[in-house]
Scaffold this active site. Structure first.
Site, PDB file in Angstrom:
ATOM      1  N   SER A 297       0.840  -1.199   0.000  1.00  0.00           N
ATOM      2  CA  SER A 297       0.000   0.000   0.000  1.00  0.00           C
ATOM      3  C   SER A 297       0.866   1.235   0.000  1.00  0.00           C
ATOM      4  O   SER A 297       1.843   1.331   0.752  1.00  0.00           O
ATOM      5  CB  SER A 297      -0.921   0.040   1.214  1.00  0.00           C
ATOM      6  OG  SER A 297      -1.553   1.313   1.260  1.00  0.00           O
TER       7      SER A 297
ATOM      8  N   GLU B  91     -14.263  -7.385   8.215  1.00  0.00           N
ATOM      9  CA  GLU B  91     -13.968  -6.360   9.228  1.00  0.00           C
ATOM     10  C   GLU B  91     -14.425  -6.807  10.627  1.00  0.00           C
ATOM     11  O   GLU B  91     -13.706  -6.636  11.600  1.00  0.00           O
ATOM     12  CB  GLU B  91     -14.621  -5.028   8.837  1.00  0.00           C
ATOM     13  CG  GLU B  91     -14.199  -3.879   9.742  1.00  0.00           C
ATOM     14  CD  GLU B  91     -14.226  -2.515   9.058  1.00  0.00           C
ATOM     15  OE1 GLU B  91     -14.281  -2.449   7.815  1.00  0.00           O
ATOM     16  OE2 GLU B  91     -14.187  -1.512   9.797  1.00  0.00           O
TER      17      GLU B  91
ATOM     18  N   ASP C 199     -21.430   0.620   5.453  1.00  0.00           N
ATOM     19  CA  ASP C 199     -20.279   1.122   4.705  1.00  0.00           C
ATOM     20  C   ASP C 199     -19.970   0.251   3.499  1.00  0.00           C
ATOM     21  O   ASP C 199     -19.727   0.732   2.394  1.00  0.00           O
ATOM     22  CB  ASP C 199     -19.039   1.179   5.609  1.00  0.00           C
ATOM     23  CG  ASP C 199     -19.242   2.096   6.802  1.00  0.00           C
ATOM     24  OD1 ASP C 199     -20.266   2.812   6.828  1.00  0.00           O
ATOM     25  OD2 ASP C 199     -18.388   2.094   7.701  1.00  0.00           O
TER      26      ASP C 199
ATOM     27  N   ALA D  73     -11.095   9.152   8.831  1.00  0.00           N
ATOM     28  CA  ALA D  73     -11.857  10.403   8.895  1.00  0.00           C
ATOM     29  C   ALA D  73     -13.360  10.144   8.951  1.00  0.00           C
ATOM     30  O   ALA D  73     -14.154  11.078   8.917  1.00  0.00           O
ATOM     31  CB  ALA D  73     -11.527  11.283   7.690  1.00  0.00           C
TER      32      ALA D  73
ATOM     33  N   SER E 231     -14.959   6.016   5.638  1.00  0.00           N
ATOM     34  CA  SER E 231     -14.960   4.586   5.394  1.00  0.00           C
ATOM     35  C   SER E 231     -13.901   4.111   4.402  1.00  0.00           C
ATOM     36  O   SER E 231     -14.173   3.390   3.450  1.00  0.00           O
ATOM     37  CB  SER E 231     -16.350   4.133   4.943  1.00  0.00           C
ATOM     38  OG  SER E 231     -16.547   2.861   5.467  1.00  0.00           O
TER      39      SER E 231
HETATM   40  P1  ADP Z   1     -12.377   4.806   8.242  1.00  0.00           P
HETATM   41  O1  ADP Z   1     -12.954   3.557   7.667  1.00  0.00           O
HETATM   42  O2  ADP Z   1     -13.395   5.723   8.801  1.00  0.00           O
HETATM   43  O3  ADP Z   1     -11.462   5.516   7.307  1.00  0.00           O
HETATM   44  P2  ADP Z   1     -11.166   2.899   9.992  1.00  0.00           P
HETATM   45  O4  ADP Z   1     -10.421   3.030  11.258  1.00  0.00           O
HETATM   46  O5  ADP Z   1     -12.366   2.040   9.960  1.00  0.00           O
HETATM   47  O6  ADP Z   1     -11.491   4.373   9.496  1.00  0.00           O
HETATM   48  O7  ADP Z   1     -10.199   2.332   8.870  1.00  0.00           O
HETATM   49  C1  ADP Z   1      -8.948   2.930   8.640  1.00  0.00           C
HETATM   50  C2  ADP Z   1      -7.903   1.837   8.518  1.00  0.00           C
HETATM   51  O8  ADP Z   1      -8.111   1.098   7.294  1.00  0.00           O
HETATM   52  C3  ADP Z   1      -6.494   2.380   8.394  1.00  0.00           C
HETATM   53  O9  ADP Z   1      -5.938   2.599   9.670  1.00  0.00           O
HETATM   54  C4  ADP Z   1      -5.793   1.243   7.665  1.00  0.00           C
HETATM   55  O10 ADP Z   1      -5.462   0.189   8.553  1.00  0.00           O
HETATM   56  C5  ADP Z   1      -6.870   0.721   6.732  1.00  0.00           C
HETATM   57  N1  ADP Z   1      -6.781   1.342   5.416  1.00  0.00           N
HETATM   58  C6  ADP Z   1      -7.705   2.091   4.799  1.00  0.00           C
HETATM   59  N2  ADP Z   1      -7.297   2.489   3.577  1.00  0.00           N
HETATM   60  C7  ADP Z   1      -6.055   1.972   3.407  1.00  0.00           C
HETATM   61  C8  ADP Z   1      -5.074   2.012   2.353  1.00  0.00           C
HETATM   62  N3  ADP Z   1      -5.298   2.684   1.235  1.00  0.00           N
HETATM   63  N4  ADP Z   1      -3.924   1.361   2.551  1.00  0.00           N
HETATM   64  C9  ADP Z   1      -3.691   0.678   3.676  1.00  0.00           C
HETATM   65  N5  ADP Z   1      -4.564   0.604   4.692  1.00  0.00           N
HETATM   66  C10 ADP Z   1      -5.727   1.238   4.575  1.00  0.00           C
HETATM   67 MG    MG Z   2     -14.038   2.114   8.737  1.00  0.00          MG
END
Ligand code: ADP
Ligand code: MG
Length: 383
Positions: free
Chosen positions: A69, A162, A174, A125, A128
């Site tokens: 990533s 999840e 979501d 943020a 999702s």
């Molecule tokens: P939200 O879904 O509101 O953005 P969450 O805490 O549910 O917040 O999910 C965020 C987590 O998802 C990040 O901390 C990471 O572990 C994972 N994640 C999301 N997008 C990416 C990405 N593009 N690359 C790697 N991990 C990601």
């Molecule tokens: Mg989330």
């Protein structure tokens, strides 16, 4: 090719020294209305953002997975034994392993794969990014392996990734939005039956815009508070003798039957919020977009006063947007930080955003980030 798609493709080449077989994208979402109703078997009305997570992928000859990533610039590898043990792969790659696990648990022969992830969904943020990641990976693996996974079943699989692999007890909203949304529409989802209806939500043709403000407020105890709200709702439903709060038909009678003031407020939020979703859907079906404003604002008041999931940054963004002329505004997402959305005249967007930013500066809050959100498409192959 969009920037994020190009970054996923380039990331694949540099991480794995080869070209991807294809590219798949899935969006983040905002919830127009219906907060904390999903796990109460109720109604939600999210729409997909133009912001997407893109996965570039190619098959591997054996059941193992390599994931890179852009966000962490690292490659994590895992095999079938690790994917088959929930929680074994932790951190961000756990969301990917979780999807492999959910598909394998459902009996699918998931192809081994190299996957490169890029995203412009802000992580953490409340937009999702986790569902966007799961949905993009799931769509990629299903296509790569030619798996027979009906689209209608995909949100539940991504949710299981999840819930059960990562260990986050999120509802079905979501993943449903990320997978099933259609451009120009909000997704009306009955979280009990999982029936969906695409509701036209063409803000632009009404001269309107949805302003999304990422408050950047630090998440305070979000996990524990989410769990405690969920528990309170389940306890209340049990006391009321209904399967879920969605089944409360006479709110006043239900409130009178509950022993505890806090519980009464939690129930009042969920029951009135379900009704606000239904009312919003009615107005949108009739093309009366502007008139949903007061429902958005009432939803916010209910989250602030009854469900108690807002924070000062969020409340300030809402009150400032309203004072600057928004038709309605509310926090969106699970709460304790995250984003606010406001329905505004398209030509007032910048002024409302500037008013919110000025209010934040005055209170010495971290400067917010904002954008205009147009309902985008759900998960799809993009290259
Ligand atoms: P939200 O879904 O509101 O953005 P969450 O805490 O549910 O917040 O999910 C965020 C987590 O998802 C990040 O901390 C990471 O572990 C994972 N994640 C999301 N997008 C990416 C990405 N593009 N690359 C790697 N991990 C990601
Ligand atoms: Mg989330």
């Amino acid at each position: 090719m969009s920037d994020v798609t190009a970054r996923a493709a380039a990331g694949f080449s540099s991480a794995f020294g080869a070209e991807p077989a294809g590219l798949w994208a899935a969006p983040g979402r905002v919830n127009l209305i219906g907060e904390h109703t999903d796990y109460n078997d109720g109604f939600v009305l999210p729409f997909a953002l133009p912001h997407r997570t893109v996965v570039a992928a190619a098959p591997l000859p054996s059941p193992r997975w390599r994931v890179w990533s852009e966000q962490s610039d690292e490659t994590i590898e895992f095999d079938a034994a690790q994917a088959d043990q929930p929680g074994k792969i932790d951190g961000w790659a756990g969301y990917v392993a979780g999807v492999v696990w959910a598909l394998r648990s459902a009996g699918h022969d998931v192809p081994g794969a190299s996957l490169a992830v890029a995203s412009d969904v802000p992580a953490g943020a409340g937009l999702s990014s986790s569902a966007a990641l799961e949905s993009a990976v799931l769509t990629a693996l299903a296509d790569l392996g030619g798996l027979a996974v009906p689209v209608a079943e995909r949100p539940e699989l991504a949710q299981r990734a999840e819930n059960d692999y990562v260990g986050m007890p999120c509802g079905i909203m979501d993943q449903s939005a990320s997978i099933r949304a259609e451009a120009g529409h909000a997704l009306f989802l009955d979280c009990r039956t999982l029936e969906i209806e695409q509701i036209p939500f063409d803000v632009a043709s009404s001269g309107l815009a949805v302003l999304v403000v990422d408050t950047r407020a630090p998440h305070r105890h979000a996990g524990g508070e989410y769990a405690s709200r969920r528990r309170a709702c389940e306890e209340a439903a049990a006391l009321l003798g209904v399967p879920a709060l969605r089944d409360v038909e006479d709110l006043d009678a239900a409130l009178a039957a509950l022993p505890d003031e806090v519980m009464r407020r939690r129930v009042r939020h969920v029951v009135t919020e379900d009704q606000r979703v239904l009312d919003t859907v009615e107005l949108l079906r009739a093309g009366r977009v502007r008139e949903i404003g007061p429902l958005l604002t009432a939803s916010h008041a209910s989250m602030r006063d009854d469900f108690e999931i807002t924070v000062p940054e969020v409340d300030l963004a809402v009150s400032t947007a309203l004072a600057a002329g928004a038709y309605g505004a509310r926090m969106t997402g699970g709460g304790f930080g995250g984003c606010v959305l406001a329905l505004v005249d398209a030509d007032a967007l910048d002024a409302v955003a500037a008013a919110v930013a000025a209010g934040y500066a005055e209170r010495a809050f971290t400067a917010p980030v904002w954008f205009a959100a147009r309902p985008g498409a759900g998960a799809e192959r993009v290259g």
